[in-house]
Scaffold this active site. Sequence first.
Site, PDB file in Angstrom:
ATOM      1  N   ASP A  12       0.870  -1.168   0.000  1.00 37.18           N
ATOM      2  CA  ASP A  12       0.000   0.000   0.000  1.00 37.18           C
ATOM      3  C   ASP A  12       0.909   1.221   0.000  1.00 37.18           C
ATOM      4  O   ASP A  12       2.070   1.149  -0.424  1.00 37.18           O
ATOM      5  CB  ASP A  12      -1.014  -0.054   1.147  1.00 37.18           C
ATOM      6  CG  ASP A  12      -0.377   0.070   2.525  1.00 37.18           C
ATOM      7  OD1 ASP A  12       0.869   0.204   2.603  1.00 37.18           O
ATOM      8  OD2 ASP A  12      -1.110   0.047   3.528  1.00 37.18           O
ATOM      9  N   HIS A  13       0.415   2.334   0.491  1.00 42.70           N
ATOM     10  CA  HIS A  13       1.182   3.581   0.450  1.00 42.70           C
ATOM     11  C   HIS A  13       2.237   3.665   1.550  1.00 42.70           C
ATOM     12  O   HIS A  13       2.991   4.633   1.581  1.00 42.70           O
ATOM     13  CB  HIS A  13       0.210   4.766   0.617  1.00 42.70           C
ATOM     14  CG  HIS A  13      -0.641   4.622   1.845  1.00 42.70           C
ATOM     15  ND1 HIS A  13      -1.804   3.876   1.844  1.00 42.70           N
ATOM     16  CD2 HIS A  13      -0.479   5.056   3.115  1.00 42.70           C
ATOM     17  CE1 HIS A  13      -2.336   3.887   3.059  1.00 42.70           C
ATOM     18  NE2 HIS A  13      -1.548   4.583   3.850  1.00 42.70           N
ATOM     19  N   CYS A  69       2.997  -3.547   3.846  1.00 42.87           N
ATOM     20  CA  CYS A  69       2.104  -2.481   4.283  1.00 42.87           C
ATOM     21  C   CYS A  69       2.728  -1.951   5.581  1.00 42.87           C
ATOM     22  O   CYS A  69       3.886  -2.271   5.870  1.00 42.87           O
ATOM     23  CB  CYS A  69       0.648  -2.930   4.422  1.00 42.87           C
ATOM     24  SG  CYS A  69       0.267  -4.053   5.771  1.00 42.87           S
ATOM     25  N   GLY A  70       2.019  -1.160   6.320  1.00 40.31           N
ATOM     26  CA  GLY A  70       2.634  -0.580   7.502  1.00 40.31           C
ATOM     27  C   GLY A  70       3.161  -1.626   8.462  1.00 40.31           C
ATOM     28  O   GLY A  70       4.313  -1.595   8.891  1.00 40.31           O
ATOM     29  N   THR A  71       2.308  -2.582   8.787  1.00 45.68           N
ATOM     30  CA  THR A  71       2.696  -3.676   9.681  1.00 45.68           C
ATOM     31  C   THR A  71       2.963  -4.979   8.951  1.00 45.68           C
ATOM     32  O   THR A  71       3.499  -5.919   9.543  1.00 45.68           O
ATOM     33  CB  THR A  71       1.566  -3.954  10.683  1.00 45.68           C
ATOM     34  OG1 THR A  71       0.395  -4.319   9.934  1.00 45.68           O
ATOM     35  CG2 THR A  71       1.284  -2.738  11.566  1.00 45.68           C
ATOM     36  N   HIS A 102       9.276 -25.052   5.804  1.00 50.56           N
ATOM     37  CA  HIS A 102       8.303 -25.875   6.521  1.00 50.56           C
ATOM     38  C   HIS A 102       6.863 -25.651   6.071  1.00 50.56           C
ATOM     39  O   HIS A 102       6.060 -26.579   6.114  1.00 50.56           O
ATOM     40  CB  HIS A 102       8.395 -25.614   8.028  1.00 50.56           C
ATOM     41  CG  HIS A 102       9.635 -26.199   8.649  1.00 50.56           C
ATOM     42  ND1 HIS A 102       9.815 -26.308  10.011  1.00 50.56           N
ATOM     43  CD2 HIS A 102      10.760 -26.705   8.084  1.00 50.56           C
ATOM     44  CE1 HIS A 102      11.006 -26.860  10.263  1.00 50.56           C
ATOM     45  NE2 HIS A 102      11.596 -27.097   9.104  1.00 50.56           N
ATOM     46  N   ARG A 113       6.760  -0.219   8.444  1.00 48.60           N
ATOM     47  CA  ARG A 113       6.905   0.665   9.596  1.00 48.60           C
ATOM     48  C   ARG A 113       7.432  -0.088  10.811  1.00 48.60           C
ATOM     49  O   ARG A 113       7.480   0.455  11.912  1.00 48.60           O
ATOM     50  CB  ARG A 113       5.557   1.331   9.905  1.00 48.60           C
ATOM     51  CG  ARG A 113       5.069   2.232   8.793  1.00 48.60           C
ATOM     52  CD  ARG A 113       3.658   2.744   9.041  1.00 48.60           C
ATOM     53  NE  ARG A 113       3.217   3.598   7.931  1.00 48.60           N
ATOM     54  CZ  ARG A 113       1.933   3.837   7.640  1.00 48.60           C
ATOM     55  NH1 ARG A 113       0.971   3.317   8.382  1.00 48.60           N
ATOM     56  NH2 ARG A 113       1.630   4.614   6.617  1.00 48.60           N
ATOM     57  N   ARG A 136       8.092 -34.597   6.218  1.00 44.08           N
ATOM     58  CA  ARG A 136       7.028 -34.544   7.229  1.00 44.08           C
ATOM     59  C   ARG A 136       6.193 -33.270   7.121  1.00 44.08           C
ATOM     60  O   ARG A 136       5.074 -33.207   7.648  1.00 44.08           O
ATOM     61  CB  ARG A 136       7.621 -34.657   8.636  1.00 44.08           C
ATOM     62  CG  ARG A 136       8.415 -33.446   9.093  1.00 44.08           C
ATOM     63  CD  ARG A 136       9.059 -33.677  10.457  1.00 44.08           C
ATOM     64  NE  ARG A 136       9.657 -32.494  11.013  1.00 44.08           N
ATOM     65  CZ  ARG A 136      10.845 -31.982  10.685  1.00 44.08           C
ATOM     66  NH1 ARG A 136      11.566 -32.589   9.737  1.00 44.08           N
ATOM     67  NH2 ARG A 136      11.310 -30.904  11.267  1.00 44.08           N
ATOM     68  N   HIS A 137       6.729 -32.270   6.426  1.00 44.71           N
ATOM     69  CA  HIS A 137       5.992 -31.007   6.299  1.00 44.71           C
ATOM     70  C   HIS A 137       4.929 -31.079   5.202  1.00 44.71           C
ATOM     71  O   HIS A 137       3.998 -30.274   5.194  1.00 44.71           O
ATOM     72  CB  HIS A 137       6.963 -29.861   6.014  1.00 44.71           C
ATOM     73  CG  HIS A 137       8.046 -29.750   7.038  1.00 44.71           C
ATOM     74  ND1 HIS A 137       7.783 -29.435   8.353  1.00 44.71           N
ATOM     75  CD2 HIS A 137       9.384 -29.984   6.954  1.00 44.71           C
ATOM     76  CE1 HIS A 137       8.922 -29.441   9.030  1.00 44.71           C
ATOM     77  NE2 HIS A 137       9.901 -29.786   8.218  1.00 44.71           N
TER      78      HIS A 137
HETATM   79  C1  RB5 Z   1      -2.111   2.141   6.604  1.00 44.69           C
HETATM   80  O1  RB5 Z   1      -2.121   3.292   7.382  1.00 44.69           O
HETATM   81  C2  RB5 Z   1      -1.931   0.921   7.470  1.00 44.69           C
HETATM   82  O2  RB5 Z   1      -3.077   0.669   8.191  1.00 44.69           O
HETATM   83  C3  RB5 Z   1      -1.556  -0.269   6.621  1.00 44.69           C
HETATM   84  O3  RB5 Z   1      -0.386   0.014   5.923  1.00 44.69           O
HETATM   85  C4  RB5 Z   1      -1.270  -1.578   7.337  1.00 44.69           C
HETATM   86  O4  RB5 Z   1      -0.415  -1.391   8.408  1.00 44.69           O
HETATM   87  C5  RB5 Z   1      -2.448  -2.394   7.677  1.00 44.69           C
HETATM   88  O5  RB5 Z   1      -2.325  -3.554   8.115  1.00 44.69           O
END
Ligand code: RB5
Length: 150
Positions: A12-13, A69-71, A102, A113, A136-137
């Site tokens: 994403d952004h 993405c951010g996370t 695995h 981030r 086994r996997h």
């Molecule tokens: C965008 O602000 C954020 O929510 C997205 O990048 C992500 O972290 C969602 O899981």
Amino acid sequence: MTNAKRIILSSDHADIEMRKAIAAHVAAQGHVVEDIGPMTTDSTHYPKHGEEAARAVASGAADLGILLCGTGQGIMMAANKVKGIRCGVCSDTFSARMIRQHNDANMLAMGARVIGMGQALDIVDAFLAAEFEGGRHGPRVEMIKAIEVV
Ligand code: RB5
């Protein structure tokens, strides 16, 4: 390159510069890279980007996918809704290697981030260098696939 793979990237952004750096890094290793964007930092919605890349992997148009993405979590959740996708979020190289060896993961997600550029590139390297071990996997991955069709 003997083990060149077709790698699709999306995000994403949250950090398109990290995605572009990963694309260049992977291409420099001899892989065939398709970066499907987005190409601007305009706010966008991670589910559609995760789905688009996941459908390319699921269809066989790409061998493996890399998502940001951010996370890493939201885009991973979206990708994993596509049948045939096994995507894990990684912040460390051990997990990146293991999800290939695995779990036969075909997509890697990272949090732009959460980790820095150097760590992201190392994680990508670990993911791409590893292969599914089978053995086994194999039955365990088949059990994951069986859940999808119920
Ligand atoms: C965008 O602000 C954020 O929510 C997205 O990048 C992500 O972290 C969602 O899981």
